[in-house]
Design a protein around this motif. Structure first.
Motif, PDB file in Angstrom:
ATOM      1  N   SER A 289       0.933  -1.239   0.137  1.00 59.05           N
ATOM      2  CA  SER A 289      -0.029  -0.119   0.212  1.00 59.05           C
ATOM      3  C   SER A 289       0.864   1.220  -0.072  1.00 59.05           C
ATOM      4  O   SER A 289       1.914   1.293   0.634  1.00 59.05           O
ATOM      5  CB  SER A 289      -1.048  -0.033   1.242  1.00 59.05           C
ATOM      6  OG  SER A 289      -0.085   0.023   2.512  1.00 59.05           O
ATOM      7  N   VAL A 291       0.706   5.959  -0.785  1.00 61.31           N
ATOM      8  CA  VAL A 291      -0.281   7.206  -1.204  1.00 61.31           C
ATOM      9  C   VAL A 291       0.325   7.781  -2.262  1.00 61.31           C
ATOM     10  O   VAL A 291       1.501   7.987  -2.399  1.00 61.31           O
ATOM     11  CB  VAL A 291      -0.287   7.970   0.098  1.00 61.31           C
ATOM     12  CG1 VAL A 291      -0.921   9.475  -0.101  1.00 61.31           C
ATOM     13  CG2 VAL A 291      -0.746   7.498   1.569  1.00 61.31           C
ATOM     14  N   LYS A 407      -4.841   7.020  -1.146  1.00 61.40           N
ATOM     15  CA  LYS A 407      -4.436   5.792  -0.771  1.00 61.40           C
ATOM     16  C   LYS A 407      -4.719   4.520  -1.369  1.00 61.40           C
ATOM     17  O   LYS A 407      -5.723   4.169  -1.782  1.00 61.40           O
ATOM     18  CB  LYS A 407      -4.630   5.315   0.827  1.00 61.40           C
ATOM     19  CG  LYS A 407      -4.204   4.112   1.150  1.00 61.40           C
ATOM     20  CD  LYS A 407      -4.571   3.894   2.758  1.00 61.40           C
ATOM     21  CE  LYS A 407      -3.864   2.676   3.431  1.00 61.40           C
ATOM     22  NZ  LYS A 407      -4.527   2.160   4.725  1.00 61.40           N
ATOM     23  N   THR A 409      -4.201   0.119  -2.163  1.00 62.36           N
ATOM     24  CA  THR A 409      -3.871  -0.868  -1.669  1.00 62.36           C
ATOM     25  C   THR A 409      -3.741  -1.736  -2.948  1.00 62.36           C
ATOM     26  O   THR A 409      -4.641  -2.036  -3.358  1.00 62.36           O
ATOM     27  CB  THR A 409      -4.676  -1.717  -0.482  1.00 62.36           C
ATOM     28  OG1 THR A 409      -4.631  -0.672   0.571  1.00 62.36           O
ATOM     29  CG2 THR A 409      -4.170  -2.799  -0.087  1.00 62.36           C
TER      30      THR A 409
END
Length: 715
Positions: A289, A291, A407, A409
């Motif tokens: 993950s 940003v 964000k 993932t």
């Protein structure tokens, strides 16, 4: 009167019964036109809504969840009946067509003449099989339609509009040089000699024929319904893979990365493991993950457009196309059948080909999910089953954050059938999952989102312009687009995608060099025959150290054999990322032609780095710096790719956390450096390549020697 009275009484009773029936009918709810329109819209987007979606519709339309459920069940039944009726009509039409063809074939058989004696055949039935002829005829028509549609797609006009094709004679490659494509990467060494003679194809065509993606002639509604079910199940699996930790995902004791627990996965998703296992089947699974500097809607738009997706991941995605849009929902949600080839930037690593379904769905406001899952064509199809790569549900969950960030993932889960071992230099990188894993996708995405953000910045704060040559924000954007095209060209020139075939020869100091030729005629590339050559070496030096060495213009004379040891001066620099290594430079070499400059882009992230450069004449640079269109400026870039070697070091029990420090400790090994050159050998397709091959091999060999000497590496 009595009859009338009696009749009146009987009529009252009938009216009473009718009133009771009407009350019973009123118990059934008739949906309003607005409700039906919303339900129909949702059905087109998702025929099998889950419980959460049904509850959302219930609140939105004022209906009970049970009503929503029954409506979708009835609608699916209705659609199935419509499909069956349509299929029946199609079958009847096909039957009539076949019957007419059968009659025509029988009439034609009456006039058959024996080629040996000139008379009629002895026995029509024994000599010709009507059924066989009909099947062969249908197969040839289908094959013609498929090839015509593929050709029309890539040529840009119907195949019927093309001029007649002249016969092409393919001259052989002398010296029996071995060519290697995606299926064979076995080293075969031939020493260059005065008799080396690589003849190009006489018609000037490429020496490697690209594998164009399969274009299904027709997808029935039943096929599309099956694809929708596969995509919905894949989306459910992806969301669980994204949102579930232990026991599904465990933390690695080496570098803190997420590792898939195969036992837990097989218990939770038994259907995903129903395919037969082969002896050489290997699974790769990773999750990460990060940003990124882009909002969810912009990312979804780029993921669902194959051209934008390729531009977003130029170092990973070499080929991508949408074969067919299965459904297009509201607000970007859609389902597509796609084809893609993924690569590592080296001719030593086979590309991975996939036919897959890509399904995008909005989970909630500001949250989207994009899932990919391989689609298996029928076993009698010419495509699909022979591929050695298959995507299990993979993709990403995108969640909006403040200030335009998201964000993400990311999950990568693929099946690989290793019929031959990967090249020894890349074996650790591939087996560790770093070559095609989630971390590489996210690292590239972070860097490219930063680059796109810097591209849109209108101020001059990102331009180091000592010479005053870039006069406007338009000039900066034009230079960045030119550099991006240069990097994309370079990435496409050194991989094994689209069936590119490489020939292995031995250069200076027994360095194995791979060469290939192709005919270039596209706008933005030199018109003629291009020779590409590349070699990969291992250096016992960390990747960031090697990158800084190539990036430093003061050290360029130590490795650039074409500069003849002359110094270079940076005329202008454009920053395109937060890392100082991500930049575009315009360089001037001293004691060389003042009419020629060097355009260079360097980029680095946690998965690897690139340094790509190309000589560009001064008028073309002025065109770019003034903000004009640069699409026709010819580019033939050279450069380097730098990747970690995949070696990991066990840090003990204290390394069980997922910190970046642990990851860096586990990746402080050596570097895999690919050196690649391209030269325009001739505009004549009949040119001989003996001298050019020897020249480019000597250039690469000398460059490798100088790199090792400058970095104090053993030769």
């Amino acid at each position: 009167m009595e009859y009338g009275s009696g009749g009146g009484g009987s009529q009252s009773a009938g009216e009473h019964d009718a009133s009771d029936s009407q009350e019973k009918r009123k118990r059934y709810h008739r949906h309003t036109s607005t409700q039906i329109q919303r339900l129909e819209s949702m059905f087109r987007e998702c025929p099998h809504p889950d419980e959460k979606q049904r509850l959302q519709l219930s609140r939105e339309l004022g209906l009970a969840p049970r009503q929503i459920k029954f409506w979708f069940q009835n609608r699916r039944t209705q659609m199935k009946a419509q499909h069956e009726r349509a299929d029946n009509c199609t079958l009847r039409a096909d039957n009539d067509k076949i019957r007419c063809e059968n009659i025509a074939i029988r009439e034609a058989l009456k006039n058959v003449i024996c080629p040996s004696c000139g008379g009629p055949p002895l026995n029509d039935d024994s000599y010709f099989d009507d059924q066989k002829l009909r099947l062969e005829n249908a197969h040839l028509k289908e094959e013609l339609d498929r090839v015509s549609s593929i050709a029309a797609k890539y040529i840009g006009r119907p195949i019927s509009q093309l001029p007649p094709v002249q016969p092409i004679h393919l001259s052989s490659l002398d010296l029996s040089m071995s060519c290697f494509g995606n299926q064979a990467m076995v080293d075969h060494v031939l020493a260059p000699s005065p008799s080396l003679n690589l003849d190009l194809l006489s018609a000037g065509t490429s020496s490697s024929v690209p594998n164009f993606p399969y274009q299904p002639p027709y997808l029935s509604d039943m096929d599309k319904s099956l694809m929708s079910d596969i995509a919905s199940n894949a989306m459910e699996e992806l969301l669980r893979l994204v949102q579930t930790n232990e026991p599904l995902w465990l933390k690695s004791n080496v570098d803190g990365r997420d590792v898939l627990n195969s036992d837990a996965y097989e218990r939770i998703f038994p259907k995903s493991n129903s395919r037969p296992k082969t002896p050489n089947l290997r699974l790769e699974a990773s999750r990460d993950s990060a940003v990124v500097l882009m909002n969810s809607l912009a990312l979804v738009d780029m993921f669902m457009d194959p051209n934008k997706w390729t531009e977003l991941f130029p170092t990973i995605v070499s080929v991508a196309t949408t074969i067919q849009v299965i459904s297009s929902g509201m607000m970007g949600g859609s389902l597509q059948l796609m084809y893609a080839e993924l690569q590592v930037l080296s001719p030593l690593v086979s590309s991975r080909e996939f036919y897959f379904l890509r399904y995008c769905q909005q989970i909630e406001k500001g949250t989207w999910a994009v899932v990919d899952v391989s689609y298996d064509f029928p076993q009698d199809s010419h495509f699909g089953p022979h591929f050695r790569s298959r995507r299990r549900p993979s993709g990403c969950l995108i969640q909006d954050m403040p200030d335009g960030h998201s964000k993400i993932t990311w999950v990568e889960h693929v099946e690989i059938e290793d019929k031959t071992l990967p090249h020894r230099l890349y074996r650790n990188l591939i087996y560790s999952g770093m070559a095609f894993g989630a971390e590489r996708w996210l690292a590239t995405l972070q860097r490219m989102c930063e680059r796109l953000t810097y591209l849109m910045v209108t101020s001059d704060s990102t331009v180091d312009n000592p010479g005053g040559v870039i006069s406007s924000a338009e000039g900066k954007r034009s230079m960045m687009k030119l550099a991006q095209r240069m990097v994309t060209n370079f990435c496409g020139s050194i991989g094994t995608a689209s069936g590119r075939r490489w020939t292995t020869i031995s250069g200076l100091n027994e360095i194995l060099i791979r060469v290939t030729v192709h005919k270039s005629s596209n706008p933005g590339q030199p018109n003629g025959v291009v020779l590409s050559a590349a070699t990969t070496i291992w250096l016992p030096t960390p990747p960031h150290t090697v990158f800084n060495f190539f990036k430093d213009e003061t050290k360029r004379p130590q490795w650039d054999v074409l500069s003849n040891g002359n110094a270079v001066q940076e005329v202008a620099q454009i920053t395109n990322g937060q890392n100082a290594g991500n930049s575009i430079s315009v360089l001037r070499a001293f004691n060389t032609s003042q009419n020629m400059l060097i355009l260079q882009e360097s980029c680095i992230d946690s998965s690897g780095s690139l340094v790509v450069y190309c000589p560009v004449d001064l008028p073309s640079i002025n065109i770019a710096m003034s903000g004009e269109d640069t699409s026709c400026i010819p580019l033939l870039p050279n450069g380097f790719t730098i990747l970690p070697d995949g070696e990991t070091e066990q840090e003990g029990d204290g390394a069980s956390t997922s910190s970046n420090a642990n990851r860096n400790k586990a990746r402080c090994g050596g570097s895999l450096v690919t050196v690649a050159f391209q030269i325009l050998v001739s505009s004549s397709p009949s040119a001989k390549l003996n001298m050019e091959v020897t020249t480019v091999c000597n250039l690469i060999g000398s460059t490798v020697q100088q790199i090792k000497a400058s970095l104090s590496c053993p030769t």
